[in-house]
Motif scaffolding. Structure first.
Motif, mmCIF file in Angstrom:
data_model
loop_
_atom_site.group_PDB
_atom_site.id
_atom_site.type_symbol
_atom_site.label_atom_id
_atom_site.label_comp_id
_atom_site.label_asym_id
_atom_site.label_seq_id
_atom_site.Cartn_x
_atom_site.Cartn_y
_atom_site.Cartn_z
ATOM 1 N N ILE A 1 0.835 -1.209 0.000
ATOM 2 C CA ILE A 1 0.000 0.000 0.000
ATOM 3 C C ILE A 1 0.866 1.253 0.000
ATOM 4 C CG2 ILE A 1 -1.599 1.368 1.404
ATOM 5 C CD1 ILE A 1 -2.855 -1.310 2.287
ATOM 6 N N LYS A 2 1.896 1.268 0.838
ATOM 7 C CA LYS A 2 2.782 2.432 0.922
ATOM 8 C C LYS A 2 3.474 2.693 -0.416
ATOM 9 C CE LYS A 2 6.763 4.223 3.511
ATOM 10 N NZ LYS A 2 7.749 3.956 4.603
ATOM 11 N N ARG A 3 3.968 1.641 -1.041
ATOM 12 C CA ARG A 3 4.668 1.811 -2.320
ATOM 13 C C ARG A 3 3.710 2.200 -3.436
ATOM 14 N NH1 ARG A 3 8.778 -3.474 -1.982
ATOM 15 N NH2 ARG A 3 10.083 -2.633 -0.310
ATOM 16 N N PHE A 4 2.519 1.613 -3.414
ATOM 17 C CA PHE A 4 1.561 1.928 -4.472
ATOM 18 C C PHE A 4 1.082 3.373 -4.348
ATOM 19 C CE2 PHE A 4 -2.478 1.933 -6.723
ATOM 20 C CZ PHE A 4 -2.149 1.231 -7.880
ATOM 21 N N GLN A 5 0.886 3.835 -3.105
ATOM 22 C CA GLN A 5 0.468 5.220 -2.917
ATOM 23 C C GLN A 5 1.565 6.191 -3.332
ATOM 24 O OE1 GLN A 5 -0.801 5.135 1.206
ATOM 25 N NE2 GLN A 5 -2.922 4.665 0.629
ATOM 26 N N HIS A 6 2.837 5.799 -3.153
ATOM 27 C CA HIS A 6 3.941 6.614 -3.668
ATOM 28 C C HIS A 6 3.868 6.673 -5.190
ATOM 29 C CE1 HIS A 6 8.011 8.267 -4.043
ATOM 30 N NE2 HIS A 6 8.176 7.419 -5.046
ATOM 31 N N LEU A 7 3.586 5.537 -5.805
ATOM 32 C CA LEU A 7 3.439 5.483 -7.262
ATOM 33 C C LEU A 7 2.329 6.415 -7.725
ATOM 34 C CD1 LEU A 7 3.707 4.215 -10.126
ATOM 35 C CD2 LEU A 7 2.375 2.269 -9.280
ATOM 36 N N GLU A 8 1.197 6.393 -7.021
ATOM 37 C CA GLU A 8 0.079 7.275 -7.388
ATOM 38 C C GLU A 8 0.470 8.744 -7.252
ATOM 39 O OE1 GLU A 8 -3.994 4.919 -6.247
ATOM 40 O OE2 GLU A 8 -2.723 5.565 -4.575
ATOM 41 N N ARG B 1 3.525 10.134 -7.318
ATOM 42 C CA ARG B 1 4.520 10.525 -8.312
ATOM 43 C C ARG B 1 3.898 10.650 -9.700
ATOM 44 N NH1 ARG B 1 7.887 12.482 -9.145
ATOM 45 N NH2 ARG B 1 9.794 11.335 -9.645
ATOM 46 N N ALA B 2 2.959 9.770 -9.989
ATOM 47 C CA ALA B 2 2.277 9.858 -11.285
ATOM 48 C C ALA B 2 1.489 11.163 -11.377
ATOM 49 C CB ALA B 2 1.355 8.657 -11.470
ATOM 50 N N MET C 1 -0.254 4.924 -18.218
ATOM 51 C CA MET C 1 1.195 4.688 -18.154
ATOM 52 C C MET C 1 1.518 3.245 -18.525
ATOM 53 S SD MET C 1 2.043 6.695 -14.567
ATOM 54 C CE MET C 1 3.777 6.248 -14.582
ATOM 55 N N THR C 2 2.703 3.048 -19.061
ATOM 56 C CA THR C 2 3.163 1.694 -19.330
ATOM 57 C C THR C 2 3.703 1.089 -18.031
ATOM 58 O OG1 THR C 2 5.443 2.349 -19.830
ATOM 59 C CG2 THR C 2 3.842 2.374 -21.656
ATOM 60 N N LEU C 3 3.827 -0.211 -18.004
ATOM 61 C CA LEU C 3 4.363 -0.868 -16.828
ATOM 62 C C LEU C 3 5.798 -0.413 -16.555
ATOM 63 C CD1 LEU C 3 3.876 -2.901 -14.577
ATOM 64 C CD2 LEU C 3 4.653 -4.721 -16.120
ATOM 65 N N ALA C 4 6.559 -0.187 -17.623
ATOM 66 C CA ALA C 4 7.943 0.262 -17.457
ATOM 67 C C ALA C 4 7.978 1.637 -16.799
ATOM 68 C CB ALA C 4 8.642 0.301 -18.815
ATOM 69 N N GLU C 5 7.062 2.514 -17.179
ATOM 70 C CA GLU C 5 7.003 3.847 -16.562
ATOM 71 C C GLU C 5 6.619 3.759 -15.088
ATOM 72 O OE1 GLU C 5 5.674 6.838 -20.157
ATOM 73 O OE2 GLU C 5 4.156 5.471 -19.340
ATOM 74 N N MET C 6 5.668 2.884 -14.783
ATOM 75 C CA MET C 6 5.266 2.720 -13.388
ATOM 76 C C MET C 6 6.381 2.114 -12.550
ATOM 77 S SD MET C 6 1.208 1.664 -13.416
ATOM 78 C CE MET C 6 1.241 0.442 -14.742
ATOM 79 N N ASP C 7 7.165 1.236 -13.163
ATOM 80 C CA ASP C 7 8.264 0.597 -12.441
ATOM 81 C C ASP C 7 9.299 1.603 -11.957
ATOM 82 O OD1 ASP C 7 7.455 -2.016 -12.317
ATOM 83 O OD2 ASP C 7 8.494 -2.647 -14.144
ATOM 84 N N VAL C 8 9.466 2.702 -12.688
ATOM 85 C CA VAL C 8 10.419 3.730 -12.277
ATOM 86 C C VAL C 8 10.025 4.283 -10.904
ATOM 87 C CG1 VAL C 8 11.354 6.015 -12.780
ATOM 88 C CG2 VAL C 8 11.031 4.350 -14.637
ATOM 89 N N PHE C 9 8.743 4.624 -10.752
ATOM 90 C CA PHE C 9 8.263 5.163 -9.479
ATOM 91 C C PHE C 9 8.200 4.079 -8.406
ATOM 92 C CE2 PHE C 9 5.792 8.301 -12.296
ATOM 93 C CZ PHE C 9 6.877 9.173 -12.335
#
Length: 267
Positions: free
Chosen positions: A232-239, A241-242, A252-260
């Motif tokens: 949850i913590k990592r996914f919310q960081h992803l959200e 940053r996006a 976004m592509t999976l590769a772009e999401m992987d960066v965050f």
């Protein structure tokens, strides 16, 4: 109605009596408290228990103290309702648990000798059977979440000696169940699968993993919940940053999401 003052003597007895008096007042005068039944309180008690669990996992001692108070209130509430129907009262409840603890700890209150924790557990299960339990597993609540239930089943079976001798044997069982599951649900096979059988094999695999966790002193419920929180913590960081980048996750592509995502793993 005068307010019941706090316990100036700071003793458990007077503090508990204060709670009992407040409960009596609420049950007699508060419209909400007067309306409650054991059935209406049940789901609230479950919620309070989960809140206590959350505070324990967070390591927040002040929240733990608060949630323990909430649960104590519920216990007193049930006892008050029981007294109204003349089924039991708080004294019966407290004496009941005291009597049970004395009976189930003969190594403390009698002449039984034990060498370690495992002896205590085995004695506990044997005493329960003598008390009338028809099965060692009879005390496992049917409504427990499956993961917790699996742990309790295994612990109780171990209590009477039905268990593996070494953790290596348990791991061999894990690998065996993994192979059986793979045979039923082979990702390389595009054909139809027997989903009912695959589900059964997956359940066997989970059960064996929970068993192995017990052998290495890992609580599987705690382990999975910590992983949930980490995700949850990592996914919310992803959200976050996006959003900062002016992008939508679904675009976004999976590769772009992987960066965050990889950024979040370093936090």
């Amino acid at each position: 109605m005068p307010i019941i003052p706090p316990d100036t003597g700071l003793t458990p007895t007077t503090s508990f009596e204060r709670l009992l008096r407040i409960m009596d007042d609420l049950r007699t005068n508060c419209p909400w408290d007067m309306k409650q039944t054991m059935e209406s309180l049940r789901h609230l008690t479950i919620e309070e228990t989960y809140e206590l669990s959350d505070s324990i996992l967070s390591g927040d001692m002040q929240e733990i103290k608060k949630e323990l108070g909430d649960i104590m209130l519920h216990l007193v509430f049930y006892a008050r309702i029981g007294s109204e129907t003349n089924d039991f009262n708080i004294t019966d409840v407290l004496n009941g648990i005291c009597d049970k603890l004395i009976t189930r700890h003969p190594h403390i209150y009698s002449d039984t000798e034990v060498n370690n924790e495992e002896d205590v557990k085995r004695n506990w299960e044997k005493i329960k059977l003598k008390e009338g339990n028809k099965s060692v597993l009879g005390g496992v609540p049917a409504s427990l979440p499956a993961l917790v239930k699996a742990s309790r089943i295994q612990e109780k079976a171990r209590g009477i000696g039905f268990d593996w001798e070494r953790k290596e044997q348990v791991w061999e069982k894990v690998e065996e169940e993994m192979q059986e599951f793979r045979a039923e649900f082979n990702v390389e096979n595009e054909g139809d699968i027997n989903r009912e059988k695959a589900e059964g094999e997956f359940g066997d695999l989970l059960f064996s993993l929970i068993n192995y966790a017990r052998f290495i002193n890992i609580n599987p419920e705690d382990a999975l919940e910590k992983t949930n929180r980490k995700f949850i913590k990592r996914f919310q960081h992803l959200e976050t940053r996006a959003h900062e980048s002016g992008k939508k996750l679904q675009d976004m592509t999976l590769a772009e999401m992987d960066v965050f995502w990889n950024e979040a793993k370093k936090l």
